[in-house]
Scaffold this active site. Sequence first.
Site, short mmCIF file in Angstrom:
data_model
loop_
_atom_site.label_atom_id
_atom_site.label_comp_id
_atom_site.label_asym_id
_atom_site.label_seq_id
_atom_site.Cartn_x
_atom_site.Cartn_y
_atom_site.Cartn_z
CD GLU A 48 -14.42 6.53 -28.63
OE1 GLU A 48 -14.19 6.78 -29.83
OE2 GLU A 48 -13.52 6.18 -27.84
CG HIS A 66 -7.61 11.18 -19.83
ND1 HIS A 66 -6.95 11.70 -20.91
CD2 HIS A 66 -7.58 9.84 -20.00
CE1 HIS A 66 -6.52 10.71 -21.68
NE2 HIS A 66 -6.89 9.58 -21.15
C1 LIG Z 1 -11.41 8.73 -29.12
C2 LIG Z 1 -10.66 8.04 -28.04
N1 LIG Z 1 -11.21 6.97 -27.44
C3 LIG Z 1 -10.57 6.33 -26.45
C4 LIG Z 1 -9.33 6.73 -26.06
C5 LIG Z 1 -8.61 6.03 -24.92
N2 LIG Z 1 -7.45 5.34 -25.46
C6 LIG Z 1 -6.24 5.92 -25.42
S1 LIG Z 1 -5.11 5.04 -26.23
C7 LIG Z 1 -6.20 3.82 -26.58
C8 LIG Z 1 -5.72 2.63 -27.36
C9 LIG Z 1 -5.13 3.02 -28.64
O1 LIG Z 1 -4.60 1.91 -29.29
P1 LIG Z 1 -3.79 2.06 -30.64
O2 LIG Z 1 -4.49 2.97 -31.57
O3 LIG Z 1 -3.51 0.69 -31.13
O4 LIG Z 1 -2.43 2.79 -30.25
P2 LIG Z 1 -1.35 2.40 -29.15
O5 LIG Z 1 -1.81 3.05 -27.88
O6 LIG Z 1 -1.29 0.92 -29.04
O7 LIG Z 1 -0.08 3.01 -29.60
C10 LIG Z 1 -7.45 4.13 -26.07
C11 LIG Z 1 -8.64 3.28 -26.18
C12 LIG Z 1 -8.78 7.85 -26.71
N3 LIG Z 1 -7.57 8.34 -26.38
N4 LIG Z 1 -9.45 8.48 -27.69
#
Ligand SMILES: Cc1ncc(C[n+]2csc(CCOP(=O)(O)OP(=O)(O)O)c2C)c(N)n1
Lengths: 376, 325
Positions: free
Chosen positions: B60, B129
């Site tokens: 972000e 959220h």
């Molecule tokens: C700081 C932040 N930004 C956005 C989100 C929303 N979000 C939750 S999981 C995710 C994707 C995460 O991907 P990754 O790190 O590859 O892990 P995975 O979920 O695939 O295990 C996002 C964008 C969040 N939880 N925290």
Amino acid sequence: MSLLGPTAQGGPEFIQLLTPEGQRVEHPDYAFDAGGRDEAEVVRGFYRDMVLTRRIDTESTALQRHGELGIWTQLLGQEAAQIGCGRALLPQDFVFPTYREHGVAYCRGLDPLRILSLFRGVDQGAWDPNEHNFGNYTIVIGAQTLHATGYAMGVQRDGLVGTGDPDRDTSVVAFFGDGASSQGDVNEAFIFAASYNAPVVFFCQNNQWAISEPIERQSRIPLYQRARGFGFPGVRVDGNDVLAVHAVTQAALQYTRDGNGPMLVEAYTYRMGAHTTTDDPTRYRMSEELEYWKLKDPISRVKVYLTRNGLADHAFFDSVELEADELGVRLREGCKSMPEQHPLAIFDQVYVDQTPELAEQRDTFAAYLASFEGAH
Amino acid sequence: MTKMTLAKALNAGLRKAMEDDPKVLLMGEDVGKLGGVFRITDGLQKDFGEDRVIDSPLAESGIIGTAVGMAMRGYRPVCEIQFDGFVYPAYDQIVSQVAKLHFRTHGAVKMPMVIRIPYGGGIGAVEHHSESPEAQFAHTPGLKVVTCSNPIDGYWMIQQAIASDDPIVFLEPKRQYHADKADIDETAVPVPLFSSRIARPGADLTLLAYGPTVKTCLKVAEAAAGEGRSVEVVDLRTLSPLDLEPVYDSVRRTGRAIVVHEAHTNLGMGSEIAARITERCFYSLQAPVLRVGGFDTPYPPSRLEEEYLPDLDRVLDAVDRSLEF
Ligand SMILES: Cc1ncc(C[n+]2csc(CCOP(=O)(O)OP(=O)(O)O)c2C)c(N)n1
């Protein structure tokens, strides 16, 4: 580069000990260590762990579909990465998970119902991290990697690194995803851990997707190679190969416990399910890709290996299935009958020393709630 | 005239803004192919291309920080923060850079940036959220903060925000995204962005709401009408700057005011609004200005959110207290 090309193969430096076809292979640098036990017995144990973990996952997905959970973060496909790592941990090691480490939690002995209570919305994952040396689920991606680093710096200051005593030397594992690797926090954690030589294993489950964004959006180089730029080693392991993940994580844990500083393990795997139960992957990825990865399923290759080599019989597989069914029943019943928190409880959880103004707010709300009693 | 939900209206508004000005860019996590987790940017990457609808790496601070550079280069970035609770990694860029650049350069640098944030609770989500961070931004000089409560405002306000040369935090009540439909007349002349609006006229008491609580307060007014009480509802729409002239007029007529928001009550928007009403309408007031808001605890687990959020009963209770004062 085609999606099913070199990327999906993991590249040349990919550590594998059990092929997707269930063929046992050796690697010059990483050998599977059964810890003095019969190797077949250990592999059967991994099989059981993975089946039970998958059952926790599929059962929870079903519970969400039936409205018993608000949401569920599926780990389907990542069982080997989590069990291989979870079973390499020693009791004194400490884990900082994301929101998807249900298999690691299981290895640490955390009751899955404690996790379901988070996704049911009963609490926010309120377990005591010291109970199982398993930290609280962290939803803000990447934040926990810094916590792990700081915890490891504490371990260092406690003199529990590099003593040579296997019962004392301690490592800390920071889980994160491929998407999270872009966060400032993760990069800062790399820098702090390197700067202080902290005993952290950065364990990245590269499941190829961050919701709808493919790994290519986060990195032009294989993620494990990033470690080099920060001054510590990184390896890529077949994250769907439980033996290889175990071997590599064990080595990484020992490397950090010995006082060599941090290490990055990239478990190359695939998120076979949706990001969460509210996600619809058909909007952004091809079904062929999933079909391709199904051939690399972490559980079936172990089953093939055990069967083909006469290391497990029907009775064994049936007993695991039965155990999974029992676990399923326990989760369903436990989830539905989970006690709710009283609305007033939240006021007492904010501070160690309650403030007079919050206590007053609580009392006012209590009186308000009481005004409805007997009203309906 | 098209019937649309808030989600569709925002999508249509973004589309219109992108058609009108080629410098408008969208940036954020999953905003491209997926169309955002709430589908607000659905179809826009397909139609405007990857250079204008940018799926960002998951950072972000990176989104807002690079948007600063884009704005300096003459673009008008519209950044999506996926959920309220994930804006904080970008907080430093927003309060220390975005908010101050115009000031410290004596106007040489403009930041025509919109930061869209789905906010508020009531959707049964997990931690981070369901939050309402508006006061944190309204407290920061240099930022403007607005919020829509319905599809018509969504359609116009997003376009007006994008056209503004100041940085705007644009808060979208996520619970309303798919809730109600409204007829949108694309040829109408919208009311100015930084203006509040009387959502329902009344004579006995003034309810001040914005975003997700407007709907709650309209229901309260309906329920109160059944008991012979005439409640006026003001949709504030703009939180920084506040547009309180219509509110002062209203309170001078009714003598009673209650501010309703989901954010924590302590130092929430209600505190500022109550202070200003007291300063400007002191002799008209027949009761203290009351606040109904989220409690001063972190947002609770979802099974307790109904108790936590100001609902019909809690607002009615405050209405009684005000009228009986
Ligand atoms: C700081 C932040 N930004 C956005 C989100 C929303 N979000 C939750 S999981 C995710 C994707 C995460 O991907 P990754 O790190 O590859 O892990 P995975 O979920 O695939 O295990 C996002 C964008 C969040 N939880 N925290």
